[in-house]
Design a protein around this motif. Structure first.
Motif, PDB file in Angstrom:
ATOM      1  N   ALA A  61      44.974  59.739 -41.718  1.00 38.88           N
ATOM      2  CA  ALA A  61      46.367  59.299 -41.615  1.00 38.88           C
ATOM      3  C   ALA A  61      47.005  59.920 -40.377  1.00 38.88           C
ATOM      4  CB  ALA A  61      47.136  59.715 -42.858  1.00 38.88           C
ATOM      5  N   LYS A  62      47.601  59.051 -39.550  1.00 40.94           N
ATOM      6  CA  LYS A  62      48.313  59.484 -38.350  1.00 40.94           C
ATOM      7  C   LYS A  62      49.656  58.757 -38.328  1.00 40.94           C
ATOM      8  CE  LYS A  62      44.559  60.785 -35.382  1.00 40.94           C
ATOM      9  NZ  LYS A  62      44.492  61.147 -33.999  1.00 40.94           N
ATOM     10  N   GLY A  63      50.586  59.240 -39.140  1.00 39.28           N
ATOM     11  CA  GLY A  63      51.873  58.559 -39.269  1.00 39.28           C
ATOM     12  C   GLY A  63      51.665  57.199 -39.907  1.00 39.28           C
ATOM     13  N   GLN A  64      52.130  56.139 -39.247  1.00 41.58           N
ATOM     14  CA  GLN A  64      51.954  54.774 -39.748  1.00 41.58           C
ATOM     15  C   GLN A  64      50.618  54.171 -39.325  1.00 41.58           C
ATOM     16  OE1 GLN A  64      54.045  52.891 -41.863  1.00 41.58           O
ATOM     17  NE2 GLN A  64      54.695  55.010 -42.176  1.00 41.58           N
ATOM     18  N   ARG A  65      49.793  54.954 -38.623  1.00 49.04           N
ATOM     19  CA  ARG A  65      48.484  54.481 -38.161  1.00 49.04           C
ATOM     20  C   ARG A  65      47.378  55.060 -39.032  1.00 49.04           C
ATOM     21  NH1 ARG A  65      47.545  56.848 -33.071  1.00 49.04           N
ATOM     22  NH2 ARG A  65      49.068  58.393 -33.708  1.00 49.04           N
ATOM     23  N   ALA A  66      46.400  54.218 -39.320  1.00 54.16           N
ATOM     24  CA  ALA A  66      45.216  54.638 -40.068  1.00 54.16           C
ATOM     25  C   ALA A  66      44.046  54.669 -39.088  1.00 54.16           C
ATOM     26  CB  ALA A  66      44.922  53.652 -41.191  1.00 54.16           C
ATOM     27  N   LYS A  67      43.534  55.857 -38.802  1.00 51.06           N
ATOM     28  CA  LYS A  67      42.382  55.964 -37.906  1.00 51.06           C
ATOM     29  C   LYS A  67      41.119  55.889 -38.759  1.00 51.06           C
ATOM     30  CE  LYS A  67      40.098  58.430 -34.273  1.00 51.06           C
ATOM     31  NZ  LYS A  67      39.982  59.640 -33.480  1.00 51.06           N
ATOM     32  N   ILE A  68      40.356  54.825 -38.548  1.00 55.13           N
ATOM     33  CA  ILE A  68      39.130  54.594 -39.305  1.00 55.13           C
ATOM     34  C   ILE A  68      37.957  55.098 -38.470  1.00 55.13           C
ATOM     35  CG2 ILE A  68      37.643  52.858 -40.365  1.00 55.13           C
ATOM     36  CD1 ILE A  68      40.209  51.094 -40.601  1.00 55.13           C
ATOM     37  N   GLY A  69      37.038  55.766 -39.121  1.00 51.93           N
ATOM     38  CA  GLY A  69      35.881  56.270 -38.393  1.00 51.93           C
ATOM     39  C   GLY A  69      34.708  56.546 -39.297  1.00 51.93           C
ATOM     40  N   GLY A  98      50.755  51.515 -47.113  1.00 48.11           N
ATOM     41  CA  GLY A  98      51.863  51.540 -46.177  1.00 48.11           C
ATOM     42  C   GLY A  98      51.523  51.731 -44.716  1.00 48.11           C
ATOM     43  N   PHE A  99      50.264  51.724 -44.356  1.00 49.60           N
ATOM     44  CA  PHE A  99      49.924  51.837 -42.936  1.00 49.60           C
ATOM     45  C   PHE A  99      50.177  50.501 -42.248  1.00 49.60           C
ATOM     46  CE2 PHE A  99      47.387  55.191 -44.883  1.00 49.60           C
ATOM     47  CZ  PHE A  99      47.659  56.261 -44.036  1.00 49.60           C
ATOM     48  N   ALA A 100      50.736  50.544 -41.054  1.00 51.58           N
ATOM     49  CA  ALA A 100      51.068  49.334 -40.314  1.00 51.58           C
ATOM     50  C   ALA A 100      49.978  48.921 -39.334  1.00 51.58           C
ATOM     51  CB  ALA A 100      52.376  49.541 -39.544  1.00 51.58           C
ATOM     52  N   ARG A 101      49.164  49.890 -38.915  1.00 55.62           N
ATOM     53  CA  ARG A 101      48.177  49.626 -37.879  1.00 55.62           C
ATOM     54  C   ARG A 101      46.918  50.433 -38.153  1.00 55.62           C
ATOM     55  NH1 ARG A 101      49.583  50.136 -31.471  1.00 55.62           N
ATOM     56  NH2 ARG A 101      48.765  48.063 -31.169  1.00 55.62           N
ATOM     57  N   ALA A 102      45.778  49.870 -37.783  1.00 58.17           N
ATOM     58  CA  ALA A 102      44.506  50.588 -37.858  1.00 58.17           C
ATOM     59  C   ALA A 102      43.985  50.785 -36.443  1.00 58.17           C
ATOM     60  CB  ALA A 102      43.491  49.807 -38.676  1.00 58.17           C
TER      61      ALA A 102
END
Length: 141
Positions: A61-69, A98-102
């Motif tokens: 989780a990075k704020g509204q961003r979801a970092k997938i890895g 609630g994440f807006a972006r990946a």
């Protein structure tokens, strides 16, 4: 096929075992590059079928961003669509929470795979320290 969050120690260990097999043993990524502090705090996902654990991914989780890895599929299940199923499950879960972006850092050979899932490559290729070239990709959820 069941794909979901790895909620207990055994499920998380299965994720780590898959990553060890795929990244450290198969791709020869140095062990020190594979494991990081995010492993203790991120959300791990595990794909299992009747044979046992077969794929994994993680979300930071990075704020509204979801970092997938750390998206990995065991050799026995490659070419079956499992990688896309894992990514869709992670993206659906991220959106539901609630994440807006990946975003992700794709190995260059896998860019086309992620483009089929709606990701767009941005910026130049870079070595993430593993000796394998990557590119940042983003998608709206």
């Amino acid at each position: 096929m069941r794909i979901g969050r790895a909620e207990d120690d055994a499920a998380r260990q299965a994720c780590f075992d898959i990553r060890r097999a795929v990244f450290i043993e198969e791709q020869r990524i140095p062990e020190g590059e594979e494991w990081d502090a995010h492993d203790a705090t991120c959300i791990h996902y595990l794909a299992e079928d009747a044979t046992g654990p077969v794929g994994t991914a993680r979300l930071i989780a990075k704020g509204q961003r979801a970092k997938i890895g750390r998206v990995a599929v065991m050799p026995s299940h490659r070419g079956t669509g499992l990688g896309a199923q894992i990514m869709q499950a992670v993206m659906d879960d991220a959106k539901a929470h609630g994440f807006a972006r990946a975003e992700l850092e794709a190995q260059v050979y896998a860019i086309a795979f992620y483009e089929r899932l709606g990701f767009v490559a941005e910026g130049p290729d870079f070595d993430d320290g593993s000796g394998i070239m990557h590119r940042v990709m983003r998608a709206e959820l």
